[in-house]
Design a protein around this motif. Sequence first.
Motif, mmCIF file in Angstrom:
data_model
loop_
_atom_site.group_PDB
_atom_site.id
_atom_site.type_symbol
_atom_site.label_atom_id
_atom_site.label_comp_id
_atom_site.label_asym_id
_atom_site.label_seq_id
_atom_site.Cartn_x
_atom_site.Cartn_y
_atom_site.Cartn_z
ATOM 1 N N TYR A 20 17.873 34.247 187.554
ATOM 2 C CA TYR A 20 19.022 34.433 185.733
ATOM 3 C C TYR A 20 18.964 35.855 185.971
ATOM 4 O O TYR A 20 20.052 35.830 184.884
ATOM 5 N N CYS A 21 18.152 37.112 185.627
ATOM 6 C CA CYS A 21 18.652 37.719 185.968
ATOM 7 C C CYS A 21 20.250 38.785 185.822
ATOM 8 O O CYS A 21 20.538 38.762 185.959
ATOM 9 N N LEU A 22 20.087 38.341 187.585
ATOM 10 C CA LEU A 22 21.558 38.657 188.340
ATOM 11 C C LEU A 22 22.061 37.643 187.792
ATOM 12 O O LEU A 22 23.573 38.718 188.450
ATOM 13 N N VAL A 23 22.372 36.732 187.541
ATOM 14 C CA VAL A 23 23.667 35.936 187.250
ATOM 15 C C VAL A 23 24.106 36.548 186.157
ATOM 16 O O VAL A 23 25.212 36.668 185.127
ATOM 17 N N ALA A 24 22.721 37.027 184.844
ATOM 18 C CA ALA A 24 23.316 37.500 183.307
ATOM 19 C C ALA A 24 23.695 38.853 183.584
ATOM 20 O O ALA A 24 24.431 38.934 182.368
ATOM 21 N N LEU A 25 22.957 39.327 184.156
ATOM 22 C CA LEU A 25 23.021 40.807 184.414
ATOM 23 C C LEU A 25 24.874 41.109 184.537
ATOM 24 O O LEU A 25 25.784 42.009 183.663
ATOM 25 N N PRO A 26 25.490 40.837 185.157
ATOM 26 C CA PRO A 26 27.042 41.122 185.706
ATOM 27 C C PRO A 26 28.160 40.228 183.983
ATOM 28 O O PRO A 26 28.730 40.428 183.932
ATOM 29 N N LEU A 27 27.254 39.065 183.660
ATOM 30 C CA LEU A 27 27.983 38.486 182.481
ATOM 31 C C LEU A 27 28.492 39.757 181.440
ATOM 32 O O LEU A 27 28.778 39.558 180.427
ATOM 33 N N VAL A 28 26.805 40.261 180.885
ATOM 34 C CA VAL A 28 26.687 41.232 179.884
ATOM 35 C C VAL A 28 27.817 42.411 180.378
ATOM 36 O O VAL A 28 28.688 43.331 179.269
ATOM 37 N N LEU A 29 28.199 43.162 181.900
ATOM 38 C CA LEU A 29 28.882 43.788 181.779
ATOM 39 C C LEU A 29 29.813 43.659 181.689
ATOM 40 O O LEU A 29 30.826 44.934 181.179
ATOM 41 N N THR A 30 30.565 42.467 182.208
ATOM 42 C CA THR A 30 32.121 42.335 182.063
ATOM 43 C C THR A 30 32.127 42.438 180.751
ATOM 44 O O THR A 30 33.702 41.980 179.606
ATOM 45 N N SER A 31 31.409 41.423 179.608
ATOM 46 C CA SER A 31 31.699 41.464 178.022
ATOM 47 C C SER A 31 32.042 43.077 177.815
ATOM 48 O O SER A 31 32.645 43.092 176.907
ATOM 49 N N ILE A 32 31.199 44.096 178.059
ATOM 50 C CA ILE A 32 31.202 45.343 177.516
ATOM 51 C C ILE A 32 32.877 46.298 177.966
ATOM 52 O O ILE A 32 33.102 46.601 177.193
ATOM 53 N N SER A 33 33.546 45.473 179.151
ATOM 54 C CA SER A 33 34.043 46.265 180.497
ATOM 55 C C SER A 33 35.139 45.193 178.583
ATOM 56 O O SER A 33 36.588 45.893 178.318
ATOM 57 N N ILE A 34 35.271 43.944 178.752
ATOM 58 C CA ILE A 34 36.295 43.788 177.703
ATOM 59 C C ILE A 34 36.348 43.623 176.688
ATOM 60 O O ILE A 34 37.794 44.032 175.824
ATOM 61 N N TYR A 35 35.354 44.099 176.077
ATOM 62 C CA TYR A 35 35.128 44.950 174.457
ATOM 63 C C TYR A 35 35.798 45.970 174.050
ATOM 64 O O TYR A 35 36.592 46.078 173.736
ATOM 65 N N GLN A 36 35.665 46.676 174.995
ATOM 66 C CA GLN A 36 36.402 48.481 175.176
ATOM 67 C C GLN A 36 37.753 48.214 175.065
ATOM 68 O O GLN A 36 37.786 49.528 174.738
ATOM 69 N N LYS A 37 37.842 47.505 176.347
ATOM 70 C CA LYS A 37 39.436 47.436 176.808
ATOM 71 C C LYS A 37 40.474 46.676 175.805
ATOM 72 O O LYS A 37 41.562 46.969 175.893
#
Length: 293
Positions: A266-283
């Motif tokens: 579950y962490c392995l699935v959730a972690l990319p979602l968290v990192l993607t959200s950071i990238s989108i929010y900043q961009k």
Amino acid sequence: MLVKSLTRIREVIVTSSVLACEVVKVICALFLLVKDGSLRTLFKEWNLIASLTASGLPAAIYALQNSLLQISYRNLDSLTFSMLNQTKLFFTAFFTYIILRQKQSIQQIGALFLLIIAAVLLSIGEGSSKSSTSNNPDEILYRGIVPVLVASVLSGLASALCQWASQVKKHSSYLMTVEMSIIGSLCLLASASKSPDGVAIKQHGFFYGWTPLTWIPVILNAVGGILVGLVTTYAGGVRKGFVIVSALLVTALLQFFFDGKPPSPYCLVALPLVLTSISIYQKYPYRVKKKEA
């Protein structure tokens, strides 16, 4: 990680560790005010009404939030706790819009929802998993997941209020740290008088379960609180949250090296979602339209 490795986590009374952290915060903030030469000026200009307006409500909220977080990370593994704790970003964005009218772009809103999806995945996974610190699913849910999610709502509200005080009212970040720590400690002491923690302190003493090493995470928590206050002042509550999310990578790495425990599926699935959200929010920041300008 340090809390779990350097303290007798089941013995240390929650209220005692929170109060000790607040005392250390006050000492550090006063030292920094003396060092930059602003203590005397701020002392002359200080008044009770302005202090309560800027720091009173956030302090009471943070006092409750800190207690909830202390309960939660005793019942969840470090990485899951950290990721669930990041749902405060969504609530910070919501309350900064309500209080400061700070808008988010459509992409940023999408990024925040990705974060919530990650939190839901973790909640489902941890609710049925036996890999946490407790084998009781009800205890994981009610003493782990629920407290950290309630703390996230409170964190979002308090963060927006602090941003309003520092950016709109121009209240000093260090002074706010001192005021909020004192007010929060008074609120905590008042509530502790009739709580199980208060009874435990009377029976066993304030430092029951403490060792000299217990001070290390307490001091680091206090210094971290002061740094978070500075980031809120100069970058805003939502950006502060996204910066803090980078700690997830460090947490996962340390948990693997020190506990020998790889992240759950579950962490392995959730972690990319968290990192993607950071990238989108900043961009894709919100751009002010000509009419609004």
